[in-house]
Design an enzyme around this catalytic site. Sequence first.
Site, short mmCIF file in Angstrom:
data_model
loop_
_atom_site.label_atom_id
_atom_site.label_comp_id
_atom_site.label_asym_id
_atom_site.label_seq_id
_atom_site.Cartn_x
_atom_site.Cartn_y
_atom_site.Cartn_z
N ARG A 105 0.85 -1.19 0.00
CA ARG A 105 0.00 0.00 0.00
C ARG A 105 0.89 1.24 0.00
NH1 ARG A 105 -4.90 1.44 3.94
NH2 ARG A 105 -3.35 1.06 5.52
N THR A 109 -0.78 7.60 -1.24
CA THR A 109 -2.09 7.49 -1.90
C THR A 109 -2.98 6.44 -1.22
OG1 THR A 109 -1.34 5.75 -3.37
CG2 THR A 109 -1.00 8.03 -4.13
N ASP A 201 -2.23 -8.86 12.71
CA ASP A 201 -1.64 -8.92 11.37
C ASP A 201 -1.30 -10.37 11.04
OD1 ASP A 201 0.14 -6.92 9.28
OD2 ASP A 201 0.67 -9.04 9.40
N ASP A 204 2.39 -11.12 10.13
CA ASP A 204 3.28 -11.07 11.30
C ASP A 204 3.07 -12.30 12.18
OD1 ASP A 204 4.51 -8.73 10.60
OD2 ASP A 204 3.25 -7.46 11.87
N1 URA Z 1 -4.54 -7.48 7.48
C1 URA Z 1 -4.25 -8.24 8.56
O1 URA Z 1 -3.32 -9.03 8.55
N2 URA Z 1 -5.03 -8.08 9.66
C2 URA Z 1 -6.08 -7.24 9.71
O2 URA Z 1 -6.75 -7.17 10.75
C3 URA Z 1 -6.36 -6.46 8.57
C4 URA Z 1 -5.57 -6.60 7.46
#
Ligand code: URA
Length: 210
Positions: A105, A109, A201, A204
Amino acid sequence: MHANLTVVDHPLIAHKLTLMRDKNAPSAVFRQLLREISLLLGYEVLRDLPLTTKSIETPVEAMEAPILKGRKLALVSILRAGNGLLDGMLDLVPGARVGHIGLYRDAKTLQPVEYFLKLPDHMSERAVIAVDPMLATGNSVAFAIKRLKESGAKDIRLMTLLAAPEGIEAVAKSHPDVRIFTAALDSHLNDHGYIVPGLGDAGDRMFGTK
Ligand code: URA
């Protein structure tokens, strides 16, 4: 609830997802559970694959036996978290062709930018399953699906672990022809774009990064 949304409702999926959501689950456990859930989700995602028949001989007699019709499936992982669902899908369909789409991302933008794209050939003749565990805003998934369509893909399904209503809305609006399969539909997105209650995430948590 959108007509093109399937929330795959199974006690084993619900149980495993709870274990994954727990912030204390180690990465190895998280990855293993994601792989196991993808087998269960994949069963539903692939339920209507077309069949043909083949003449075979069992040890007892000849028969016309069902066999998958057409070209091999294309599984397309949206990097990097998509790889967690991909592993389980490859256990289920080892002969599938595999594509990858890498997106990030842009900080200014906030739009998705593609940094990698490698897809199987003959995309127009394959059932294509895009895999990404977290359907949050839906921006990157909608972009990835656009790229799949540009490659010729016509029969596209999206397989995700957790979805936010905002993401479902965005994908359904830009790609009403794409069926979405998820293990759970969560409440909303928070100010940082995380799914709530979610699991954090996914990349992660899979890879132990922060
Ligand atoms: N991407 C992720 O890994 N977790 C989220 O909660 C949103 C997007």
